[in-house]
Scaffold this motif. Sequence first.
Motif, PDB file in Angstrom:
ATOM      1  N   GLU A 156      50.224  21.771 -26.705  1.00  0.00           N
ATOM      2  CA  GLU A 156      50.188  22.063 -25.270  1.00  0.00           C
ATOM      3  C   GLU A 156      51.128  23.211 -24.915  1.00  0.00           C
ATOM      4  O   GLU A 156      50.815  24.059 -24.087  1.00  0.00           O
ATOM      5  N   ARG A 157      52.305  23.225 -25.533  1.00  0.00           N
ATOM      6  CA  ARG A 157      53.288  24.284 -25.262  1.00  0.00           C
ATOM      7  C   ARG A 157      52.868  25.607 -25.883  1.00  0.00           C
ATOM      8  O   ARG A 157      53.032  26.661 -25.279  1.00  0.00           O
ATOM      9  N   VAL A 158      52.351  25.567 -27.100  1.00  0.00           N
ATOM     10  CA  VAL A 158      52.035  26.793 -27.848  1.00  0.00           C
ATOM     11  C   VAL A 158      50.774  27.473 -27.331  1.00  0.00           C
ATOM     12  O   VAL A 158      50.708  28.696 -27.233  1.00  0.00           O
ATOM     13  N   VAL A 159      49.761  26.700 -26.986  1.00  0.00           N
ATOM     14  CA  VAL A 159      48.490  27.256 -26.520  1.00  0.00           C
ATOM     15  C   VAL A 159      48.585  27.402 -25.001  1.00  0.00           C
ATOM     16  O   VAL A 159      48.200  26.519 -24.241  1.00  0.00           O
ATOM     17  N   THR A 160      49.092  28.520 -24.581  1.00  0.00           N
ATOM     18  CA  THR A 160      49.402  28.774 -23.177  1.00  0.00           C
ATOM     19  C   THR A 160      48.155  28.739 -22.297  1.00  0.00           C
ATOM     20  O   THR A 160      47.150  29.364 -22.621  1.00  0.00           O
ATOM     21  N   GLY A 161      48.252  27.959 -21.211  1.00  0.00           N
ATOM     22  CA  GLY A 161      47.182  27.937 -20.220  1.00  0.00           C
ATOM     23  C   GLY A 161      46.128  26.870 -20.436  1.00  0.00           C
ATOM     24  O   GLY A 161      45.257  26.689 -19.592  1.00  0.00           O
ATOM     25  N   ILE A 162      46.193  26.137 -21.526  1.00  0.00           N
ATOM     26  CA  ILE A 162      45.166  25.124 -21.792  1.00  0.00           C
ATOM     27  C   ILE A 162      45.531  23.825 -21.068  1.00  0.00           C
ATOM     28  O   ILE A 162      46.699  23.444 -21.009  1.00  0.00           O
ATOM     29  N   SER A 163      44.531  23.178 -20.514  1.00  0.00           N
ATOM     30  CA  SER A 163      44.770  21.889 -19.859  1.00  0.00           C
ATOM     31  C   SER A 163      44.740  20.782 -20.912  1.00  0.00           C
ATOM     32  O   SER A 163      44.217  20.960 -22.012  1.00  0.00           O
ATOM     33  N   ARG A 164      45.286  19.643 -20.560  1.00  0.00           N
ATOM     34  CA  ARG A 164      45.304  18.491 -21.493  1.00  0.00           C
ATOM     35  C   ARG A 164      43.878  18.094 -21.883  1.00  0.00           C
ATOM     36  O   ARG A 164      43.603  17.815 -23.036  1.00  0.00           O
TER      37      ARG A 164
END
Length: 123
Positions: free
Chosen positions: A42-50
């Motif tokens: 979640e932190r590394v893949v910027t902008g992705i929702s859960r």
Amino acid sequence: MSGRPGTEACPVMEVLDHVAGKWSIGILVAAGRGPVRFTELERVVTGISRRVLTLNLRRLERDGLLDRTVYPTVPPRVEYSLTPLADELHVTLSGLVDWAERHGTAVAAARAAHDASATGRRG
């Protein structure tokens, strides 16, 4: 081989669509650095929702590119890692990401120059 032209390309395009999707590259590159937990992704893949992350993880697992390991702790700890199939792909994707980081500015400059000249041609 079937006799119909283009039928061989369909599986190739389907695989490319999955591994080169907007989020898949970031997930696979992150998982290639070693086992990674959901919150790290979640932190590394910027902008992705859960929700989108969950859907992409499930799809990549289904495609045989990610292994999901659940540890019997409270709360359960889940880690994702590349399968042997995805290890080879990771080399290619990492090279692509490195290239994009090195040349992103040049591509943006070329795009801006093209757009400026296209605007001048319309008038």
